[in-house]
Design an enzyme around this catalytic site. Structure first.
Site, PDB file in Angstrom:
ATOM      1  CB  SER A  13      -0.944  -0.051   1.203  1.00 41.57           C
ATOM      2  OG  SER A  13      -1.845   1.031   1.175  1.00 41.57           O
ATOM      3  CG  HIS A  40      -4.233  -0.883  -0.626  1.00 40.56           C
ATOM      4  ND1 HIS A  40      -3.961  -0.921   0.718  1.00 40.56           N
ATOM      5  CD2 HIS A  40      -4.743  -2.100  -0.921  1.00 40.56           C
ATOM      6  CE1 HIS A  40      -4.295  -2.100   1.202  1.00 40.56           C
ATOM      7  NE2 HIS A  40      -4.760  -2.832   0.225  1.00 40.56           N
ATOM      8  CG  ASP A 133      -5.607  -5.656   2.610  1.00 32.85           C
ATOM      9  OD1 ASP A 133      -6.215  -6.699   2.890  1.00 32.85           O
ATOM     10  OD2 ASP A 133      -5.475  -5.243   1.448  1.00 32.85           O
TER      11      ASP A 133
END
Length: 194
Positions: A13, A40, A133
């Site tokens: 991310s 992401h 995540d």
């Protein structure tokens, strides 16, 4: 069951572009496994990830599309605002189901699909990112017999994702960023030769 690893799932991310660039740059064009990536991204903009990473690695890099099949030496990147799943036959699926941990694409969903489809032939890699995540997906990889590599949070621009994965206690390797590609080369070479 075929011998050796067949797929590497990578998740990142915030700070992930640099981390992914470094890992992929260290892998040869003839890398013997497919690679699938969740990063992401802002869903409001077209992603240039495939083009950027493609200039930094010898591997073929493409944005994932429905019904593509994974191939060794190829990197498939989840497009913005789509979950990326890998089916047992190696076919990719993109979905817009609900956000997972505020994310779409979700590392957890990718890792869970890879774990279910490839079991002990899968490697999960969790790189720089904020949030948690990937931690649930890491558990799935390990439950199905796969191998888990986590970037040492101390070497990550953002330590949330690697920190959460490390806290599961399931990582086979917690490595500084500059050692991850050589670990992947070693794992793929060792398993192939075995």
């Amino acid at each position: 069951m075929p011998d050796g690893f067949e797929i590497v799932a990578l998740a990142a991310s915030a700070g992930g572009l640099r981390a992914l660039s470094e890992v992929l740059a260290g892998l040869p064009a003839d890398f013997p496994a497919a690679l699938v990536v969740v990063q992401h991204l802002d869903p409001r903009h077209r992603s240039l990830m495939a083009e950027i990473l493609g200039r930094r690695t010898a591997l073929a890099v493409r944005q994932a599309a429905d019904d593509q099949h994974v191939q060794p030496g190829c990197v498939f990147i989840a497009p913005p605002d789509r979950h990326l799943l890998v089916n047992p036959d190696g076919q990719l699926s993109l979905t817009r189901t609900e956000l997972v941990h505020f994310s779409r694409p979700s590392a957890d969903l990718l890792f869970e699909s890879v774990a279910a489809s490839y079991r002990e032939r899968a490697i999960g890699v969790i790189l720089s990112g904020s949030g948690s995540d990937g931690a649930m997906g890491a558990k799935a990889i390990k439950k199905m017999g796969g191998t888990l590599i986590v970037q040492d949070p101390a070497t990550a621009e953002f330590s949330g994702m690697p920190g959460a994965a490390r806290q599961t206690g399931l990582a086979d390797f917690v490595l500084p960023l500059d050692e991850i590609s050589s670990a992947l080369r070693t794992l793929l070479g060792e398993r192939r030769a075995a």
